[in-house]
Design a protein around this motif. Structure first.
Motif, PDB file in Angstrom:
ATOM      1  N   VAL A  13      50.349  76.474 -19.162  1.00 15.02           N
ATOM      2  CA  VAL A  13      49.245  76.443 -19.925  1.00 15.02           C
ATOM      3  C   VAL A  13      49.200  78.267 -19.241  1.00 15.02           C
ATOM      4  O   VAL A  13      50.149  78.724 -18.361  1.00 15.02           O
ATOM      5  N   ASP A  14      48.676  78.946 -20.166  1.00 18.37           N
ATOM      6  CA  ASP A  14      48.661  80.732 -19.544  1.00 18.37           C
ATOM      7  C   ASP A  14      47.660  81.286 -18.594  1.00 18.37           C
ATOM      8  O   ASP A  14      46.611  79.722 -18.335  1.00 18.37           O
ATOM      9  N   ALA A  15      48.004  81.920 -18.018  1.00 14.18           N
ATOM     10  CA  ALA A  15      47.219  82.471 -16.123  1.00 14.18           C
ATOM     11  C   ALA A  15      45.546  82.327 -16.959  1.00 14.18           C
ATOM     12  O   ALA A  15      45.039  82.305 -16.046  1.00 14.18           O
ATOM     13  N   THR A  16      45.222  82.838 -18.252  1.00 17.64           N
ATOM     14  CA  THR A  16      44.067  83.930 -18.639  1.00 17.64           C
ATOM     15  C   THR A  16      43.196  81.751 -18.248  1.00 17.64           C
ATOM     16  O   THR A  16      41.507  81.927 -17.929  1.00 17.64           O
ATOM     17  N   CYS A  17      43.399  80.671 -18.857  1.00 18.44           N
ATOM     18  CA  CYS A  17      42.957  79.362 -19.070  1.00 18.44           C
ATOM     19  C   CYS A  17      42.307  79.296 -17.937  1.00 18.44           C
ATOM     20  O   CYS A  17      41.154  78.937 -17.491  1.00 18.44           O
ATOM     21  N   GLN A  18      43.350  79.660 -16.362  1.00 21.41           N
ATOM     22  CA  GLN A  18      42.614  78.842 -15.263  1.00 21.41           C
ATOM     23  C   GLN A  18      41.449  79.923 -14.220  1.00 21.41           C
ATOM     24  O   GLN A  18      40.556  79.991 -14.064  1.00 21.41           O
ATOM     25  N   ILE A  34      38.013  76.860 -25.942  1.00 21.20           N
ATOM     26  CA  ILE A  34      38.554  75.912 -26.636  1.00 21.20           C
ATOM     27  C   ILE A  34      39.928  76.210 -26.894  1.00 21.20           C
ATOM     28  O   ILE A  34      40.333  77.587 -26.888  1.00 21.20           O
ATOM     29  N   PHE A  35      41.431  75.639 -26.193  1.00 20.51           N
ATOM     30  CA  PHE A  35      42.565  76.016 -26.199  1.00 20.51           C
ATOM     31  C   PHE A  35      43.242  74.958 -27.666  1.00 20.51           C
ATOM     32  O   PHE A  35      42.846  74.014 -27.503  1.00 20.51           O
ATOM     33  N   TYR A  36      44.257  75.669 -27.544  1.00 23.06           N
ATOM     34  CA  TYR A  36      45.176  75.387 -28.839  1.00 23.06           C
ATOM     35  C   TYR A  36      46.455  75.651 -27.548  1.00 23.06           C
ATOM     36  O   TYR A  36      46.796  76.342 -27.015  1.00 23.06           O
ATOM     37  N   ASP A  44      46.699  78.132 -24.467  1.00 20.35           N
ATOM     38  CA  ASP A  44      45.592  79.609 -24.504  1.00 20.35           C
ATOM     39  C   ASP A  44      44.308  79.404 -25.120  1.00 20.35           C
ATOM     40  O   ASP A  44      44.532  78.084 -25.720  1.00 20.35           O
ATOM     41  N   ILE A  45      43.258  80.231 -24.711  1.00 24.88           N
ATOM     42  CA  ILE A  45      42.215  80.067 -24.636  1.00 24.88           C
ATOM     43  C   ILE A  45      42.021  80.420 -27.000  1.00 24.88           C
ATOM     44  O   ILE A  45      42.647  81.624 -27.207  1.00 24.88           O
ATOM     45  N   GLU A  46      41.189  79.841 -27.548  1.00 24.98           N
ATOM     46  CA  GLU A  46      40.852  80.137 -29.311  1.00 24.98           C
ATOM     47  C   GLU A  46      39.874  80.722 -29.129  1.00 24.98           C
ATOM     48  O   GLU A  46      39.627  81.450 -30.146  1.00 24.98           O
ATOM     49  N   LYS A  47      38.667  79.566 -28.233  1.00 21.42           N
ATOM     50  CA  LYS A  47      37.409  80.267 -28.598  1.00 21.42           C
ATOM     51  C   LYS A  47      36.851  80.210 -27.289  1.00 21.42           C
ATOM     52  O   LYS A  47      36.707  79.320 -26.191  1.00 21.42           O
ATOM     53  N   ILE A  48      35.249  81.031 -26.942  1.00 25.45           N
ATOM     54  CA  ILE A  48      34.585  80.702 -25.785  1.00 25.45           C
ATOM     55  C   ILE A  48      33.045  80.836 -25.945  1.00 25.45           C
ATOM     56  O   ILE A  48      33.083  81.631 -27.233  1.00 25.45           O
ATOM     57  N   GLY A  49      32.352  79.939 -25.789  1.00 25.20           N
ATOM     58  CA  GLY A  49      31.416  79.656 -26.419  1.00 25.20           C
ATOM     59  C   GLY A  49      29.738  79.947 -25.769  1.00 25.20           C
ATOM     60  O   GLY A  49      30.535  79.875 -23.992  1.00 25.20           O
ATOM     61  N   THR A  50      29.173  80.580 -25.421  1.00 25.26           N
ATOM     62  CA  THR A  50      28.292  81.273 -24.463  1.00 25.26           C
ATOM     63  C   THR A  50      27.976  80.074 -23.779  1.00 25.26           C
ATOM     64  O   THR A  50      27.816  79.033 -24.423  1.00 25.26           O
ATOM     65  N   THR A 115      54.050  63.965 -34.391  1.00 25.04           N
ATOM     66  CA  THR A 115      54.389  65.092 -33.462  1.00 25.04           C
ATOM     67  C   THR A 115      53.058  66.143 -33.272  1.00 25.04           C
ATOM     68  O   THR A 115      52.686  66.808 -31.249  1.00 25.04           O
ATOM     69  N   LYS A 116      52.480  66.709 -34.103  1.00 20.11           N
ATOM     70  CA  LYS A 116      51.081  67.195 -33.214  1.00 20.11           C
ATOM     71  C   LYS A 116      50.261  66.621 -32.074  1.00 20.11           C
ATOM     72  O   LYS A 116      49.571  66.935 -31.114  1.00 20.11           O
ATOM     73  N   ARG A 117      50.121  64.914 -31.942  1.00 17.15           N
ATOM     74  CA  ARG A 117      49.319  64.635 -31.357  1.00 17.15           C
ATOM     75  C   ARG A 117      50.322  64.324 -30.429  1.00 17.15           C
ATOM     76  O   ARG A 117      49.655  64.832 -28.713  1.00 17.15           O
ATOM     77  N   THR A 118      51.762  63.709 -30.233  1.00 20.10           N
ATOM     78  CA  THR A 118      52.217  64.027 -28.827  1.00 20.10           C
ATOM     79  C   THR A 118      52.648  65.293 -28.369  1.00 20.10           C
ATOM     80  O   THR A 118      52.293  65.266 -26.803  1.00 20.10           O
ATOM     81  N   LEU A 119      52.334  66.777 -28.808  1.00 24.19           N
ATOM     82  CA  LEU A 119      52.405  67.991 -28.573  1.00 24.19           C
ATOM     83  C   LEU A 119      50.987  68.060 -28.179  1.00 24.19           C
ATOM     84  O   LEU A 119      50.560  69.014 -26.562  1.00 24.19           O
ATOM     85  N   TYR A 120      49.282  66.907 -28.325  1.00 24.72           N
ATOM     86  CA  TYR A 120      48.733  67.853 -27.358  1.00 24.72           C
ATOM     87  C   TYR A 120      47.948  66.921 -26.126  1.00 24.72           C
ATOM     88  O   TYR A 120      47.788  67.216 -25.431  1.00 24.72           O
ATOM     89  N   GLU A 121      48.978  65.552 -26.458  1.00 23.51           N
ATOM     90  CA  GLU A 121      48.707  65.298 -25.222  1.00 23.51           C
ATOM     91  C   GLU A 121      49.833  65.180 -23.949  1.00 23.51           C
ATOM     92  O   GLU A 121      48.800  65.631 -23.012  1.00 23.51           O
ATOM     93  N   SER A 122      50.859  66.100 -24.551  1.00 26.19           N
ATOM     94  CA  SER A 122      51.694  66.573 -23.251  1.00 26.19           C
ATOM     95  C   SER A 122      50.907  68.255 -23.145  1.00 26.19           C
ATOM     96  O   SER A 122      50.527  68.013 -21.409  1.00 26.19           O
ATOM     97  N   GLY A 123      49.811  68.695 -23.811  1.00 26.89           N
ATOM     98  CA  GLY A 123      49.094  69.538 -23.375  1.00 26.89           C
ATOM     99  C   GLY A 123      48.059  69.518 -22.706  1.00 26.89           C
ATOM    100  O   GLY A 123      47.698  70.865 -21.952  1.00 26.89           O
ATOM    101  N   LEU A 124      47.417  68.159 -22.648  1.00 24.29           N
ATOM    102  CA  LEU A 124      46.270  67.450 -21.616  1.00 24.29           C
ATOM    103  C   LEU A 124      46.758  67.631 -20.556  1.00 24.29           C
ATOM    104  O   LEU A 124      45.964  67.703 -19.543  1.00 24.29           O
ATOM    105  N   LYS A 125      47.518  67.189 -20.033  1.00 30.36           N
ATOM    106  CA  LYS A 125      48.605  66.694 -19.451  1.00 30.36           C
ATOM    107  C   LYS A 125      48.638  67.601 -18.732  1.00 30.36           C
ATOM    108  O   LYS A 125      48.414  67.813 -17.288  1.00 30.36           O
ATOM    109  N   SER A 126      49.094  68.568 -19.084  1.00 29.15           N
ATOM    110  CA  SER A 126      49.131  70.040 -17.981  1.00 29.15           C
ATOM    111  C   SER A 126      48.365  70.386 -17.678  1.00 29.15           C
ATOM    112  O   SER A 126      48.583  71.414 -16.641  1.00 29.15           O
ATOM    113  N   LEU A 127      47.257  70.748 -18.941  1.00 24.61           N
ATOM    114  CA  LEU A 127      45.966  71.593 -18.847  1.00 24.61           C
ATOM    115  C   LEU A 127      45.295  70.060 -17.283  1.00 24.61           C
ATOM    116  O   LEU A 127      44.701  71.500 -16.720  1.00 24.61           O
ATOM    117  N   ARG A 128      45.112  69.478 -17.456  1.00 27.15           N
ATOM    118  CA  ARG A 128      44.906  68.825 -16.238  1.00 27.15           C
ATOM    119  C   ARG A 128      45.399  69.380 -14.669  1.00 27.15           C
ATOM    120  O   ARG A 128      44.723  69.160 -13.845  1.00 27.15           O
TER     121      ARG A 128
END
Length: 164
Positions: A13-18, A34-36, A44-50, A115-128
């Motif tokens: 997880v990129d430090a800017t996410c934190q 929104i993260f990708y 990393d962050i893809e979109k920030i909503g006001t 593959t994408k689903r598995t990658l994002y499942e791993s990303g979800l764990k890392s983000l949490r």
């Protein structure tokens, strides 16, 4: 030779996410993030909503990746409590108070490859692991699984049951 289908991906997880998460959570500067996952397996962050953005805008931005890709989003949800508030100095019940919950949504559309689903499942764990637990987790494969009505009901249910 058979290859195992239980492939694990290492996503950092990129430090800017934190930083942006803390600004959303503690200072209410944003409505959502929104993260990708970049090609180097870094979240990393893809979109920030006001703060003026709605839940519908959050959901639209989450799904902008199309039906073949996944995303993860965090939204600072505001909704009306299902229980009326007692008015100060009175036994009469007033308007339903505004409540808030941090909502974590994993968008993995049915059209995304495994593959994408598995990658994002791993990303979800890392983000949490990096950001901590959100109050409500939604794993959606269709738009119907993340409608505003369903999300608000999950938030209300969570607030009635209290912290885990």
């Amino acid at each position: 030779m058979l290859l195992s289908r239980n492939i694990r991906y290492s996503v950092s997880v990129d430090a800017t996410c934190q930083t942006f998460y803390e600004q959303l959570q503690n200072y209410k500067l944003y409505r959502y993030l929104i993260f990708y996952i970049r090609t180097d397996n870094v979240m990393d962050i893809e979109k920030i909503g006001t703060r003026r953005c709605s839940y519908e805008q959050f959901l639209n931005d989450l799904r902008k990746c199309g039906t073949g890709d996944c995303r993860i989003g965090i939204c600072d949800m505001e909704y009306r409590s299902s229980m009326p508030a007692a008015r100060a100095g009175s036994s009469l019940m007033g308007d339903r108070p505004l409540r808030g919950s941090l909502l974590l949504v994993q968008w993995s559309p049915e059209g995304a490859c495994n593959t994408k689903r598995t990658l994002y499942e791993s990303g979800l764990k890392s983000l949490r692991d990096a950001l901590g637990e959100c109050q409500v987790l939604i794993k959606a494969t269709t738009t119907e699984e993340a409608t505003l009505a369903q999300v608000v009901e999950q938030c209300r249910s969570r607030s009635r049951s209290g912290p885990p």
